[in-house]
Design a protein around this motif. Sequence first.
Motif, PDB file in Angstrom:
ATOM      1  N   ARG A 204      42.418  37.935  28.654  1.00  0.00           N
ATOM      2  CA  ARG A 204      41.456  36.985  28.767  1.00  0.00           C
ATOM      3  C   ARG A 204      41.793  35.533  29.618  1.00  0.00           C
ATOM      4  O   ARG A 204      42.837  35.152  29.124  1.00  0.00           O
ATOM      5  CB  ARG A 204      40.451  36.412  27.723  1.00  0.00           C
ATOM      6  CG  ARG A 204      39.113  35.905  27.923  1.00  0.00           C
ATOM      7  CD  ARG A 204      38.236  36.775  28.741  1.00  0.00           C
ATOM      8  NE  ARG A 204      36.879  36.110  29.148  1.00  0.00           N
ATOM      9  CZ  ARG A 204      35.647  36.316  28.586  1.00  0.00           C
ATOM     10  NH1 ARG A 204      35.677  37.096  27.389  1.00  0.00           N
ATOM     11  NH2 ARG A 204      34.682  35.800  28.928  1.00  0.00           N
ATOM     12  N   VAL A 205      41.302  35.265  30.901  1.00  0.00           N
ATOM     13  CA  VAL A 205      41.891  34.172  31.481  1.00  0.00           C
ATOM     14  C   VAL A 205      40.528  33.307  32.255  1.00  0.00           C
ATOM     15  O   VAL A 205      39.301  33.697  32.403  1.00  0.00           O
ATOM     16  CB  VAL A 205      42.661  34.889  32.791  1.00  0.00           C
ATOM     17  CG1 VAL A 205      43.774  35.413  32.323  1.00  0.00           C
ATOM     18  CG2 VAL A 205      41.761  35.816  33.646  1.00  0.00           C
ATOM     19  N   GLU A 206      40.861  32.293  32.574  1.00  0.00           N
ATOM     20  CA  GLU A 206      39.964  31.339  33.358  1.00  0.00           C
ATOM     21  C   GLU A 206      40.838  30.827  34.436  1.00  0.00           C
ATOM     22  O   GLU A 206      42.050  30.373  34.095  1.00  0.00           O
ATOM     23  CB  GLU A 206      39.582  30.097  32.608  1.00  0.00           C
ATOM     24  CG  GLU A 206      38.336  30.693  31.624  1.00  0.00           C
ATOM     25  CD  GLU A 206      37.761  29.539  30.755  1.00  0.00           C
ATOM     26  OE1 GLU A 206      38.263  28.339  30.922  1.00  0.00           O
ATOM     27  OE2 GLU A 206      37.154  29.601  29.810  1.00  0.00           O
ATOM     28  N   LEU A 207      40.297  30.764  35.425  1.00  0.00           N
ATOM     29  CA  LEU A 207      41.405  30.206  36.700  1.00  0.00           C
ATOM     30  C   LEU A 207      40.139  29.357  37.598  1.00  0.00           C
ATOM     31  O   LEU A 207      38.853  29.672  37.664  1.00  0.00           O
ATOM     32  CB  LEU A 207      41.630  31.438  37.501  1.00  0.00           C
ATOM     33  CG  LEU A 207      42.500  32.370  36.741  1.00  0.00           C
ATOM     34  CD1 LEU A 207      42.614  33.801  37.454  1.00  0.00           C
ATOM     35  CD2 LEU A 207      44.044  32.018  36.883  1.00  0.00           C
ATOM     36  N   THR A 208      40.935  28.472  38.472  1.00  0.00           N
ATOM     37  CA  THR A 208      40.175  27.760  39.280  1.00  0.00           C
ATOM     38  C   THR A 208      40.972  27.536  40.804  1.00  0.00           C
ATOM     39  O   THR A 208      42.223  27.402  40.575  1.00  0.00           O
ATOM     40  CB  THR A 208      39.917  26.151  38.836  1.00  0.00           C
ATOM     41  OG1 THR A 208      39.353  26.143  37.599  1.00  0.00           O
ATOM     42  CG2 THR A 208      39.353  25.375  39.881  1.00  0.00           C
ATOM     43  N   GLY A 209      40.412  27.886  41.772  1.00  0.00           N
ATOM     44  CA  GLY A 209      41.275  27.932  43.008  1.00  0.00           C
ATOM     45  C   GLY A 209      40.112  28.158  44.204  1.00  0.00           C
ATOM     46  O   GLY A 209      38.849  28.219  44.008  1.00  0.00           O
ATOM     47  N   ALA A 210      40.741  28.298  45.069  1.00  0.00           N
ATOM     48  CA  ALA A 210      39.713  28.834  46.574  1.00  0.00           C
ATOM     49  C   ALA A 210      39.794  30.220  46.621  1.00  0.00           C
ATOM     50  O   ALA A 210      40.699  31.025  46.454  1.00  0.00           O
ATOM     51  CB  ALA A 210      40.634  28.176  47.743  1.00  0.00           C
ATOM     52  N   ALA A 211      38.691  30.612  47.041  1.00  0.00           N
ATOM     53  CA  ALA A 211      38.286  32.232  47.281  1.00  0.00           C
ATOM     54  C   ALA A 211      38.902  32.330  48.667  1.00  0.00           C
ATOM     55  O   ALA A 211      38.388  31.747  49.748  1.00  0.00           O
ATOM     56  CB  ALA A 211      37.031  32.340  47.261  1.00  0.00           C
ATOM     57  N   VAL A 212      39.702  33.081  48.740  1.00  0.00           N
ATOM     58  CA  VAL A 212      40.211  33.837  50.177  1.00  0.00           C
ATOM     59  C   VAL A 212      40.379  35.098  50.471  1.00  0.00           C
ATOM     60  O   VAL A 212      40.329  35.786  49.435  1.00  0.00           O
ATOM     61  CB  VAL A 212      41.652  33.158  50.389  1.00  0.00           C
ATOM     62  CG1 VAL A 212      41.737  31.562  50.320  1.00  0.00           C
ATOM     63  CG2 VAL A 212      42.473  33.720  49.376  1.00  0.00           C
ATOM     64  N   PRO A 213      40.370  35.526  51.451  1.00  0.00           N
ATOM     65  CA  PRO A 213      40.236  37.234  51.721  1.00  0.00           C
ATOM     66  C   PRO A 213      41.635  37.773  51.325  1.00  0.00           C
ATOM     67  O   PRO A 213      42.815  37.216  51.413  1.00  0.00           O
ATOM     68  CB  PRO A 213      40.320  37.258  53.538  1.00  0.00           C
ATOM     69  CG  PRO A 213      39.711  35.974  53.905  1.00  0.00           C
ATOM     70  CD  PRO A 213      40.190  34.939  52.821  1.00  0.00           C
ATOM     71  N   GLY A 214      41.305  39.340  50.714  1.00  0.00           N
ATOM     72  CA  GLY A 214      42.573  39.910  50.347  1.00  0.00           C
ATOM     73  C   GLY A 214      42.873  40.892  51.459  1.00  0.00           C
ATOM     74  O   GLY A 214      42.508  40.615  52.670  1.00  0.00           O
TER      75      GLY A 214
END
Length: 263
Positions: free
Chosen positions: A62-72
């Motif tokens: 289980r994780v929580e993350l914060t960052g910018a959404a960018v193309p894969g």
Amino acid sequence: MTPYLIGSAVALAFAAYMFWESRRSTDQVARFVGTETSTAADVHALAQAAAAAAGPGVFAHRVELTGAAVPGREGPLVSEFTDTECLWYRHKVTHHYEETYRNSDGDRRTRRKEDVISDVSSKQPFLLRDDSGDIRLVPTARVDHPRKVASEFRQADGGGGTTVEIGRFSLTLPTSGDRTIGYEYEEWVLTPGTRVFVSGEAFDDRGELEVRGPKGPDKMLISTRSEDELLEHHRGERLKQVGLAAAGLVGSIVLLVLAFVLG
């Protein structure tokens, strides 16, 4: 059963539902508080350690993350209604119409109704990027608080058959006996570079590390709101739901007393 008893039962059911909703909000707050926010590098390191100890394909965390959404690697998407370059989109079409019916006296009446005839969200993966690296996201639930780029109502043209068209989207509907008033079009997008908060579960069972919906009843959360904003929202919802549950319970008791007093 008297109207008072029926009302008491309805109020009690409402109170129970609000109490259940308040527990869900409480559980969501507990999950946010109980899960430490990680970096992409942290999650990759944990997955590599698990693969070294137990072999690939067994990691689940289980994780929580914060960052910018960018193309894969699949690149960006283009939304269907507005041709907006994005990483995720949702579009919705609602049919507004008038329905003729007979009331309890047998008189003909007309009422306005609406049906959602299309509600589609994209499923293509994209990446979350923070200062430590990238991690792949699979959107197994709708994005929370995306940007709305279309909200339009178009009246029906009065023709026989009906073709719903906007942008690259098209849908032909069968003719019905109800009078169509028009169609409402709505579209939401998540654009590249938007900062997101993610709560989900990291897996390596598909040959690469990715974050998607957790096992069990919980859903994945990808939100444009911060964790603090989400915590404040759920705490506010919990207080409101508890208040409504209490009001429903009091109302149920009052109506029950009236049922016995007034017969």
